[in-house]
Design an enzyme around this catalytic site. Sequence first.
Site, PDB file in Angstrom:
ATOM      1  N   ALA A  10     -47.132 -54.234   4.931  1.00 10.85           N
ATOM      2  CA  ALA A  10     -48.294 -54.263   6.299  1.00 10.85           C
ATOM      3  C   ALA A  10     -48.938 -54.881   5.960  1.00 10.85           C
ATOM      4  O   ALA A  10     -50.287 -54.858   6.531  1.00 10.85           O
ATOM      5  CB  ALA A  10     -48.001 -53.048   6.352  1.00 10.85           C
ATOM      6  N   GLY A  14     -47.137 -60.090   6.259  1.00  9.14           N
ATOM      7  CA  GLY A  14     -45.940 -58.964   6.835  1.00  9.14           C
ATOM      8  C   GLY A  14     -46.750 -58.209   8.289  1.00  9.14           C
ATOM      9  O   GLY A  14     -46.145 -58.420   9.262  1.00  9.14           O
ATOM     10  N   ARG A  88     -46.556 -68.646  -9.178  1.00 11.67           N
ATOM     11  CA  ARG A  88     -45.951 -67.493  -8.099  1.00 11.67           C
ATOM     12  C   ARG A  88     -45.154 -66.923  -8.914  1.00 11.67           C
ATOM     13  O   ARG A  88     -44.857 -65.546  -9.269  1.00 11.67           O
ATOM     14  CB  ARG A  88     -44.860 -68.343  -7.441  1.00 11.67           C
ATOM     15  CG  ARG A  88     -45.379 -68.820  -6.142  1.00 11.67           C
ATOM     16  CD  ARG A  88     -44.546 -69.233  -4.776  1.00 11.67           C
ATOM     17  NE  ARG A  88     -45.032 -70.290  -3.677  1.00 11.67           N
ATOM     18  CZ  ARG A  88     -45.217 -71.389  -3.792  1.00 11.67           C
ATOM     19  NH1 ARG A  88     -45.591 -72.632  -4.721  1.00 11.67           N
ATOM     20  NH2 ARG A  88     -46.100 -72.377  -2.880  1.00 11.67           N
ATOM     21  N   ASN A  95     -43.806 -57.749  -9.405  1.00 11.46           N
ATOM     22  CA  ASN A  95     -42.732 -58.155  -7.821  1.00 11.46           C
ATOM     23  C   ASN A  95     -41.495 -57.690  -7.518  1.00 11.46           C
ATOM     24  O   ASN A  95     -40.582 -56.540  -6.770  1.00 11.46           O
ATOM     25  CB  ASN A  95     -43.048 -58.863  -7.209  1.00 11.46           C
ATOM     26  CG  ASN A  95     -44.401 -59.239  -6.436  1.00 11.46           C
ATOM     27  OD1 ASN A  95     -44.832 -58.586  -6.341  1.00 11.46           O
ATOM     28  ND2 ASN A  95     -45.011 -60.336  -5.906  1.00 11.46           N
ATOM     29  N   ARG A 151     -45.503 -77.783   5.569  1.00  9.59           N
ATOM     30  CA  ARG A 151     -46.789 -78.245   4.931  1.00  9.59           C
ATOM     31  C   ARG A 151     -46.373 -79.800   4.305  1.00  9.59           C
ATOM     32  O   ARG A 151     -47.453 -80.920   5.239  1.00  9.59           O
ATOM     33  CB  ARG A 151     -46.805 -77.534   3.703  1.00  9.59           C
ATOM     34  CG  ARG A 151     -47.434 -76.210   3.747  1.00  9.59           C
ATOM     35  CD  ARG A 151     -47.820 -75.320   2.265  1.00  9.59           C
ATOM     36  NE  ARG A 151     -48.359 -74.518   2.851  1.00  9.59           N
ATOM     37  CZ  ARG A 151     -47.943 -73.316   1.854  1.00  9.59           C
ATOM     38  NH1 ARG A 151     -47.553 -73.251   1.170  1.00  9.59           N
ATOM     39  NH2 ARG A 151     -48.974 -71.908   2.431  1.00  9.59           N
ATOM     40  N   HIS A 175     -38.691 -72.384  -4.803  1.00 13.94           N
ATOM     41  CA  HIS A 175     -39.911 -72.876  -4.162  1.00 13.94           C
ATOM     42  C   HIS A 175     -41.489 -71.926  -4.943  1.00 13.94           C
ATOM     43  O   HIS A 175     -41.297 -71.083  -4.901  1.00 13.94           O
ATOM     44  CB  HIS A 175     -40.195 -71.268  -2.664  1.00 13.94           C
ATOM     45  CG  HIS A 175     -41.289 -71.115  -1.940  1.00 13.94           C
ATOM     46  ND1 HIS A 175     -42.039 -71.892  -1.482  1.00 13.94           N
ATOM     47  CD2 HIS A 175     -42.265 -69.832  -2.403  1.00 13.94           C
ATOM     48  CE1 HIS A 175     -43.090 -71.944  -0.386  1.00 13.94           C
ATOM     49  NE2 HIS A 175     -43.179 -70.444  -0.982  1.00 13.94           N
TER      50      HIS A 175
END
Length: 309
Positions: A10, A14, A88, A95, A151, A175
């Site tokens: 959240a 999110g 990333r 993650n 983009r 990505h």
Amino acid sequence: MKAKVSIIGAGNVGATTAQLVLQSGLADVALFDVAEGIPQGKALDLTEAASLWNVSTSCTGANDYAETADSDVVVVTAGFPRKPGMSRDDLLQANAGVIKDVAAETARLSPRAVTIVVTNPMDVMTYIAWKVSGLNHRRVLGMGGVLDSSRFRTFVSLELGVSPRDMEAIVLGGHGDLMVPLARLATVKGVPLESLVGKDRIAELVGRTRQGGAEIVSLLKTGSAYYAPAAAIFEMISAILLDEKRILPCSAYLTGEYGIEDLFMGVPVMLGRKGAEKILELELTEDEKKEFNRSGAATRELINKALAE
Ligand SMILES: NC(=O)c1ccc[n+]([C@@H]2O[C@H](COP(=O)([O-])OP(=O)(O)OC[C@H]3O[C@@H](n4cnc5c(N)ncnc54)[C@H](O)[C@@H]3O)[C@@H](O)[C@H]2O)c1
């Protein structure tokens, strides 16, 4: 019965996605987070807003996965975003652990859902989510290409002073920094971009697209982009819920398409209620193929690293 979208995480992406879904009236939303009070507080705030948006959708917030049961779409934004100077890929280990937990729980409670993974490094996290969930690979997708393409469209439209709505462009591959913006196929209302903008300038716009996320991270200093990412996720959610069969660039599981197997990569996908219903194969030039393969090899290396831990 109204459709149900569960959003795991959240945070910025999110909660903004929840807002777009609720405001559209398309589905109710269950917002889940490990942080106590955050999903409940944001859900209440969003539900109160719904009366002003003249929609009948509602939002619940929870720290218990039971609230996400029987979803039509599950969006995974749980995890950590980038800080300035981070790629990333730097988010890999932290993650990967989050995604393993999330995918197991959501697949158990919503076995019919289409899952959209957003957490970075996204193509790697999508693969892990699919592996852990045991779901059919057509029901697991990653969001990256819709954002990267938006983009690219934005930068070109700013350059030409035309509406981005009249600009068609697609970004393939992973990505990450090795994404493949296909300038050759970009058009402005059917007119090839290459006939409107010089080669060197196109290369600069492609470069800015590749660094589009980092440009925002370096301005914000804490956290990464979320308005355009949420808009991109919403485009995918509505294509799925409305069974639109839209062709959108998404990270999808490849079984030989583009000469690649057992990897999630950004490709044009026909999106409908069953998820990735079809993968479209574009004719790529030798150089584009090389770039696509390089991006795939980088993703595979990260998957091996994450799964070895
Ligand atoms: N694919 C894309 O195009 C794209 C675009 C933007 C952001 N992202 C990624 O999305 C992720 C979220 O970004 P954000 O800006 O919303 O970050 P954020 O920090 O605002 O929100 C992340 C939320 O995840 C929660 N969380 C952490 N561990 C959890 C767990 N185990 N279960 C449930 N929730 C958990 C946190 O409490 C936090 O509320 C990041 O990894 C970011 O890099 C991807």
